[in-house]
Scaffold this motif. Sequence first.
Motif, PDB file in Angstrom:
ATOM      1  N   GLU A 172       2.103  14.321  -3.916  1.00  0.00           N
ATOM      2  CA  GLU A 172       1.785  13.018  -4.499  1.00  0.00           C
ATOM      3  C   GLU A 172       0.757  13.147  -5.614  1.00  0.00           C
ATOM      4  N   ALA A 173      -0.277  13.959  -5.382  1.00  0.00           N
ATOM      5  CA  ALA A 173      -1.338  14.126  -6.370  1.00  0.00           C
ATOM      6  C   ALA A 173      -0.788  14.721  -7.664  1.00  0.00           C
ATOM      7  N   GLU A 174       0.019  15.773  -7.552  1.00  0.00           N
ATOM      8  CA  GLU A 174       0.578  16.418  -8.737  1.00  0.00           C
ATOM      9  C   GLU A 174       1.522  15.471  -9.486  1.00  0.00           C
ATOM     10  N   PHE A 175       2.283  14.683  -8.732  1.00  0.00           N
ATOM     11  CA  PHE A 175       3.197  13.722  -9.339  1.00  0.00           C
ATOM     12  C   PHE A 175       2.421  12.659 -10.123  1.00  0.00           C
ATOM     13  N   LEU A 176       1.355  12.137  -9.535  1.00  0.00           N
ATOM     14  CA  LEU A 176       0.559  11.106 -10.205  1.00  0.00           C
ATOM     15  C   LEU A 176      -0.101  11.635 -11.476  1.00  0.00           C
ATOM     16  N   ILE A 177      -0.637  12.843 -11.405  1.00  0.00           N
ATOM     17  CA  ILE A 177      -1.322  13.420 -12.564  1.00  0.00           C
ATOM     18  C   ILE A 177      -0.379  13.543 -13.758  1.00  0.00           C
ATOM     19  N   SER A 178       0.898  13.785 -13.493  1.00  0.00           N
ATOM     20  CA  SER A 178       1.861  13.933 -14.590  1.00  0.00           C
ATOM     21  C   SER A 178       2.020  12.638 -15.385  1.00  0.00           C
ATOM     22  N   PHE A 179       1.593  11.514 -14.801  1.00  0.00           N
ATOM     23  CA  PHE A 179       1.710  10.230 -15.488  1.00  0.00           C
ATOM     24  C   PHE A 179       0.452   9.860 -16.273  1.00  0.00           C
ATOM     25  N   PHE A 180      -0.630  10.613 -16.096  1.00  0.00           N
ATOM     26  CA  PHE A 180      -1.873  10.297 -16.799  1.00  0.00           C
ATOM     27  C   PHE A 180      -1.683  10.290 -18.323  1.00  0.00           C
ATOM     28  N   PRO A 181      -1.026  11.298 -18.900  1.00  0.00           N
ATOM     29  CA  PRO A 181      -0.833  11.264 -20.362  1.00  0.00           C
ATOM     30  C   PRO A 181       0.241  10.274 -20.802  1.00  0.00           C
ATOM     31  N   LYS A 182       1.130   9.884 -19.887  1.00  0.00           N
ATOM     32  CA  LYS A 182       2.255   9.021 -20.256  1.00  0.00           C
ATOM     33  C   LYS A 182       1.852   7.569 -20.477  1.00  0.00           C
ATOM     34  N   ILE A 183       0.632   7.201 -20.057  1.00  0.00           N
ATOM     35  CA  ILE A 183       0.222   5.803 -20.205  1.00  0.00           C
ATOM     36  C   ILE A 183      -0.320   5.512 -21.607  1.00  0.00           C
ATOM     37  N   VAL A 184      -0.531   6.549 -22.414  1.00  0.00           N
ATOM     38  CA  VAL A 184      -1.076   6.366 -23.765  1.00  0.00           C
ATOM     39  C   VAL A 184      -0.037   5.674 -24.639  1.00  0.00           C
ATOM     40  N   ARG A 185      -0.437   4.537 -25.198  1.00  0.00           N
ATOM     41  CA  ARG A 185       0.472   3.776 -26.055  1.00  0.00           C
ATOM     42  C   ARG A 185       0.057   3.814 -27.525  1.00  0.00           C
ATOM     43  N   ALA A 186      -1.173   4.248 -27.790  1.00  0.00           N
ATOM     44  CA  ALA A 186      -1.677   4.281 -29.160  1.00  0.00           C
ATOM     45  C   ALA A 186      -0.940   5.348 -29.968  1.00  0.00           C
ATOM     46  N   THR A 187      -0.805   5.109 -31.267  1.00  0.00           N
ATOM     47  CA  THR A 187      -0.202   6.106 -32.150  1.00  0.00           C
ATOM     48  C   THR A 187      -1.285   6.963 -32.796  1.00  0.00           C
ATOM     49  N   ARG A 188      -2.431   6.354 -33.107  1.00  0.00           N
ATOM     50  CA  ARG A 188      -3.543   7.098 -33.694  1.00  0.00           C
ATOM     51  C   ARG A 188      -4.226   7.921 -32.597  1.00  0.00           C
ATOM     52  N   ASN A 189      -4.464   9.204 -32.875  1.00  0.00           N
ATOM     53  CA  ASN A 189      -5.114  10.122 -31.933  1.00  0.00           C
ATOM     54  C   ASN A 189      -4.326  10.247 -30.621  1.00  0.00           C
ATOM     55  N   ARG A 190      -3.034  10.066 -30.705  1.00  0.00           N
ATOM     56  CA  ARG A 190      -2.208  10.069 -29.497  1.00  0.00           C
ATOM     57  C   ARG A 190      -2.291  11.405 -28.755  1.00  0.00           C
ATOM     58  N   LEU A 198      -4.764  13.952 -19.313  1.00  0.00           N
ATOM     59  CA  LEU A 198      -4.266  15.019 -18.443  1.00  0.00           C
ATOM     60  C   LEU A 198      -5.429  15.822 -17.863  1.00  0.00           C
ATOM     61  N   LEU A 199      -6.429  16.097 -18.702  1.00  0.00           N
ATOM     62  CA  LEU A 199      -7.605  16.837 -18.241  1.00  0.00           C
ATOM     63  C   LEU A 199      -8.364  16.038 -17.187  1.00  0.00           C
ATOM     64  N   ILE A 200      -8.464  14.739 -17.382  1.00  0.00           N
ATOM     65  CA  ILE A 200      -9.118  13.886 -16.384  1.00  0.00           C
ATOM     66  C   ILE A 200      -8.417  14.040 -15.037  1.00  0.00           C
ATOM     67  N   GLY A 201      -7.094  13.970 -15.052  1.00  0.00           N
ATOM     68  CA  GLY A 201      -6.332  14.111 -13.821  1.00  0.00           C
ATOM     69  C   GLY A 201      -6.556  15.444 -13.146  1.00  0.00           C
ATOM     70  N   TYR A 202      -6.516  16.508 -13.934  1.00  0.00           N
ATOM     71  CA  TYR A 202      -6.696  17.848 -13.367  1.00  0.00           C
ATOM     72  C   TYR A 202      -8.103  18.045 -12.806  1.00  0.00           C
ATOM     73  N   LEU A 203      -9.113  17.552 -13.507  1.00  0.00           N
ATOM     74  CA  LEU A 203     -10.480  17.719 -13.017  1.00  0.00           C
ATOM     75  C   LEU A 203     -10.718  16.904 -11.745  1.00  0.00           C
ATOM     76  N   LEU A 204     -10.185  15.699 -11.694  1.00  0.00           N
ATOM     77  CA  LEU A 204     -10.321  14.900 -10.476  1.00  0.00           C
ATOM     78  C   LEU A 204      -9.704  15.622  -9.284  1.00  0.00           C
ATOM     79  N   TYR A 205      -8.526  16.203  -9.526  1.00  0.00           N
ATOM     80  CA  TYR A 205      -7.760  16.804  -8.438  1.00  0.00           C
ATOM     81  C   TYR A 205      -8.257  18.194  -8.045  1.00  0.00           C
TER      82      TYR A 205
END
Length: 371
Positions: A172-190, A198-205
């Motif tokens: 579950e943890a690995e699956f959730l982390i894969s979605f951390f970068p997918k929530i970014v909707r901005a085009t600038r600095n995407r 993604l780094l936030i997810g990995y460090l938390l886990y």
Amino acid sequence: MNYLTLLQNMNGEQYLTHLQENLKARHLLDENRNLTLENSTEQDFLELFFLEELFPQDKRLSVHTVKAYRSDAKTLLTFLTDYSLSFRDLGFPEVKAYNQFINEKYAAKSAIRKLEFFRRLLDFGYETQFYKAHLSTWISKPLSKKGHHIIEETRHEEAQTRVQVRELNQREAEFLISFFPKIVRATRNREQLEKRNLLIGYLLYTTGLRASELLSLNWGSFRYNRKGFLFADVIGKGNKPRSIPIREETKEILFSFRKSMDDSVEINMQDTSPLFFALYNKNEPLENKKRLTYPALYKIVKEAVQLAGKNLSVTPHWFRHTFVTLLLENDVPLAVVKDWAGHSDISTTNIYLERINQDNSYLHLNKVNLF
């Protein structure tokens, strides 16, 4: 006296500094040159409680601790104001009334914290002769279930509850982390934002850092030890420093994030720039980085959970519980896990181990030849 106005004034460091200087001119010493508030004003009592008991000069408090103190103070001051009570009016009946009010209005964990604040105030008053009786004797705190659980009602008409553990399994943890970068909707600095998430997810886990510890990380928080392994140095609860090893997978994502920002991957322990940044304006350049806030981190986790279609109760802290449990399930020594997690007492770490042993009890049962 308007207590709430006084509390607002106390919120500023400038006010506390002025108070420290001003107290020298007040006559609050007895014949033995000990602090006495027997004949002091209530403002003197409250100010000195904050200054000497809660915010002493030699003690650095976390933002969360300061916020909790002010919340607890506001609860007490509002209660006194609502019932037209002063601090001098407090006695056995008032202590019991406030105790009951807190127990009825707040969940056990919050009630315990607020009553502990009240106890410290009453003890300070007794020690400084503001109160003649040891009033904190009459405080009764509720029992709190130890561990990392949330309570769910099973039926509306019953008090019976069901316990749900606030953690994820490895998949579950690995699956959730894969979605951390997918929530970014901005085009600038995407790219930078995706790698940051993604780094936030990995460090938390993979580190079990508390949210406040994660957000306080700088590039200078990282260092290599004598054997060449990467560690992160953090300041945890109670300003206790600890070092946490960084896994190779997390290290690669960390360096990838730095490169995407055109920052050096050379370790520089003098660099105090925030590791995790927020861009408040879509036209703001990357150079104007501001430290990520907890609400922003919370939002990242919640959006990732929602996008993944998983348990909406998941918060950043679930990853910390997951980390500790996985370490113990993989036979990492209890003392080592305690140090990595920054638990002040090994009994806290042992709570996880007790639950793991409970979950594995069927393995022992199956070894017994009953038939």
